[in-house]
Write a protein that holds these residues in place. Sequence first.
Motif, mmCIF file in Angstrom:
data_model
loop_
_atom_site.group_PDB
_atom_site.id
_atom_site.type_symbol
_atom_site.label_atom_id
_atom_site.label_comp_id
_atom_site.label_asym_id
_atom_site.label_seq_id
_atom_site.Cartn_x
_atom_site.Cartn_y
_atom_site.Cartn_z
ATOM 1 N N MET A 131 0.843 -1.182 0.000
ATOM 2 C CA MET A 131 0.000 0.000 0.000
ATOM 3 C C MET A 131 0.881 1.235 0.000
ATOM 4 N N SER A 132 0.557 2.224 -0.843
ATOM 5 C CA SER A 132 1.361 3.424 -0.933
ATOM 6 C C SER A 132 0.742 4.531 -0.093
ATOM 7 N N ILE A 133 1.171 4.633 1.145
ATOM 8 C CA ILE A 133 0.711 5.727 2.003
ATOM 9 C C ILE A 133 1.200 7.052 1.417
ATOM 10 N N ARG A 134 2.406 7.014 0.911
ATOM 11 C CA ARG A 134 3.036 8.211 0.338
ATOM 12 C C ARG A 134 2.147 8.846 -0.725
ATOM 13 N N HIS A 135 1.704 8.053 -1.676
ATOM 14 C CA HIS A 135 0.894 8.593 -2.760
ATOM 15 C C HIS A 135 -0.529 8.898 -2.308
ATOM 16 N N GLY A 136 -1.024 8.122 -1.353
ATOM 17 C CA GLY A 136 -2.352 8.425 -0.823
ATOM 18 C C GLY A 136 -2.391 9.799 -0.171
ATOM 19 N N LEU A 137 -1.349 10.138 0.586
ATOM 20 C CA LEU A 137 -1.300 11.454 1.220
ATOM 21 C C LEU A 137 -1.158 12.565 0.183
ATOM 22 N N LEU A 138 -0.359 12.322 -0.842
ATOM 23 C CA LEU A 138 -0.233 13.315 -1.912
ATOM 24 C C LEU A 138 -1.581 13.564 -2.592
ATOM 25 N N ALA A 139 -2.347 12.497 -2.800
ATOM 26 C CA ALA A 139 -3.659 12.646 -3.443
ATOM 27 C C ALA A 139 -4.593 13.492 -2.584
ATOM 28 N N LEU A 140 -4.528 13.322 -1.278
ATOM 29 C CA LEU A 140 -5.377 14.115 -0.386
ATOM 30 C C LEU A 140 -4.908 15.572 -0.342
ATOM 31 N N LEU A 141 -3.601 15.792 -0.355
ATOM 32 C CA LEU A 141 -3.070 17.154 -0.327
ATOM 33 C C LEU A 141 -3.354 17.906 -1.625
ATOM 34 N N GLU A 142 -3.653 17.190 -2.677
ATOM 35 C CA GLU A 142 -4.017 17.835 -3.941
ATOM 36 C C GLU A 142 -5.283 18.685 -3.781
ATOM 37 N N HIS A 143 -6.090 18.346 -2.780
ATOM 38 C CA HIS A 143 -7.334 19.094 -2.541
ATOM 39 C C HIS A 143 -7.111 20.313 -1.649
ATOM 40 N N GLY A 144 -5.879 20.530 -1.188
ATOM 41 C CA GLY A 144 -5.590 21.691 -0.353
ATOM 42 C C GLY A 144 -4.751 21.300 0.849
ATOM 43 N N ARG A 191 0.774 12.416 -10.565
ATOM 44 C CA ARG A 191 0.302 12.119 -11.923
ATOM 45 C C ARG A 191 0.947 10.841 -12.440
ATOM 46 N N THR A 192 2.244 10.705 -12.209
ATOM 47 C CA THR A 192 2.943 9.491 -12.650
ATOM 48 C C THR A 192 2.358 8.252 -11.973
ATOM 49 N N TRP A 193 2.038 8.362 -10.691
ATOM 50 C CA TRP A 193 1.458 7.239 -9.947
ATOM 51 C C TRP A 193 0.108 6.829 -10.513
ATOM 52 N N PHE A 194 -0.727 7.815 -10.832
ATOM 53 C CA PHE A 194 -2.047 7.503 -11.389
ATOM 54 C C PHE A 194 -1.937 6.879 -12.789
ATOM 55 N N GLU A 195 -0.960 7.335 -13.555
ATOM 56 C CA GLU A 195 -0.838 6.871 -14.940
ATOM 57 C C GLU A 195 -0.145 5.521 -15.051
ATOM 58 N N LYS A 196 0.725 5.185 -14.120
ATOM 59 C CA LYS A 196 1.526 3.955 -14.208
ATOM 60 C C LYS A 196 0.777 2.776 -13.597
ATOM 61 N N PRO A 197 0.668 1.658 -14.323
ATOM 62 C CA PRO A 197 -0.005 0.475 -13.745
ATOM 63 C C PRO A 197 0.726 -0.033 -12.508
ATOM 64 N N VAL A 198 -0.036 -0.624 -11.597
ATOM 65 C CA VAL A 198 0.569 -1.253 -10.419
ATOM 66 C C VAL A 198 1.361 -2.473 -10.880
ATOM 67 N N ASP A 199 2.602 -2.583 -10.437
ATOM 68 C CA ASP A 199 3.481 -3.671 -10.874
ATOM 69 C C ASP A 199 3.046 -4.996 -10.252
ATOM 70 N N ARG A 200 2.717 -5.973 -11.102
ATOM 71 C CA ARG A 200 2.333 -7.298 -10.623
ATOM 72 C C ARG A 200 3.402 -8.353 -10.914
ATOM 73 N N THR A 201 4.538 -7.920 -11.465
ATOM 74 C CA THR A 201 5.588 -8.894 -11.778
ATOM 75 C C THR A 201 6.327 -9.359 -10.525
ATOM 76 N N SER A 202 6.272 -8.561 -9.477
ATOM 77 C CA SER A 202 6.887 -8.947 -8.204
ATOM 78 C C SER A 202 5.808 -8.873 -7.124
ATOM 79 N N PRO A 203 4.954 -9.899 -7.058
ATOM 80 C CA PRO A 203 3.814 -9.831 -6.132
ATOM 81 C C PRO A 203 4.266 -9.776 -4.682
ATOM 82 N N ALA A 204 3.454 -9.122 -3.884
ATOM 83 C CA ALA A 204 3.727 -9.064 -2.447
ATOM 84 C C ALA A 204 3.598 -10.462 -1.849
ATOM 85 N N ARG A 205 4.320 -10.689 -0.754
ATOM 86 C CA ARG A 205 4.226 -11.986 -0.086
ATOM 87 C C ARG A 205 2.809 -12.229 0.398
ATOM 88 N N ASP A 206 2.300 -13.422 0.125
ATOM 89 C CA ASP A 206 0.952 -13.794 0.537
ATOM 90 C C ASP A 206 1.058 -14.853 1.629
#
Length: 231
Positions: A1-14, A77-92
Amino acid sequence: MSIRHGLLALLEHGPRYGSQLRTEFESRTGSTWPLNVGQVYTTLSRLERDGMVEQSGEDDAGHALYAITEAGRGELRTWFEKPVDRTSPARDELAIKLAMAVGAPGVDIRAVIQSQRRHTVKAMQDYTRLKAQAITALESGAAQERDDVAWLLVLEQLIFQTEAEARWLDHCEARLIRISASAGASTATGAGRAAGGTAAAAGGAAAPAAPPRVPASSAERVTGRSRGPRR
């Protein structure tokens, strides 16, 4: 989970302060991935270090506000445009648990599968109930539409994920049953061949002049074939 990008998305609103960002993040995701204030401020410090956000004064209550920078907007913008990488899946954890259970002494892997299936199905039912509540809130206009739509999308992802997991568990159990049946058949065939060889050796030693005719085996009765000469 990208907390970093989630916070940036919220800060985009002010501009926002740390506790406000945590509350809005959890509102969007239905607290599926809860944050603590320490995580938020640690992430904000790193974003500030990387030039993605900057401090923007204080609000009336004295909270330190953070605002997104142009570099932060470009990263978002780069985060929204770039697909989530599935070639290295997270440990399940479940996949690892079943992989380790194969051949583990004293572990009934089918019991592990069945226990997990019950838990997964219950989780799916819980998510489905929450989805119905979210849809009702949207249709009645009783909730903030943006946050409820976001929560609905998260819920539906969780429902599809648990459905897929339940199907995979069914597949794992069926696979193990087939493998077990195949191994049992191979063992039985090997034992039958060994017994036949022993009998043949004993018969060769006795060397009867006129062996009696024996009735056909059950397999020969089914197939209609006999190993003996036709008379």
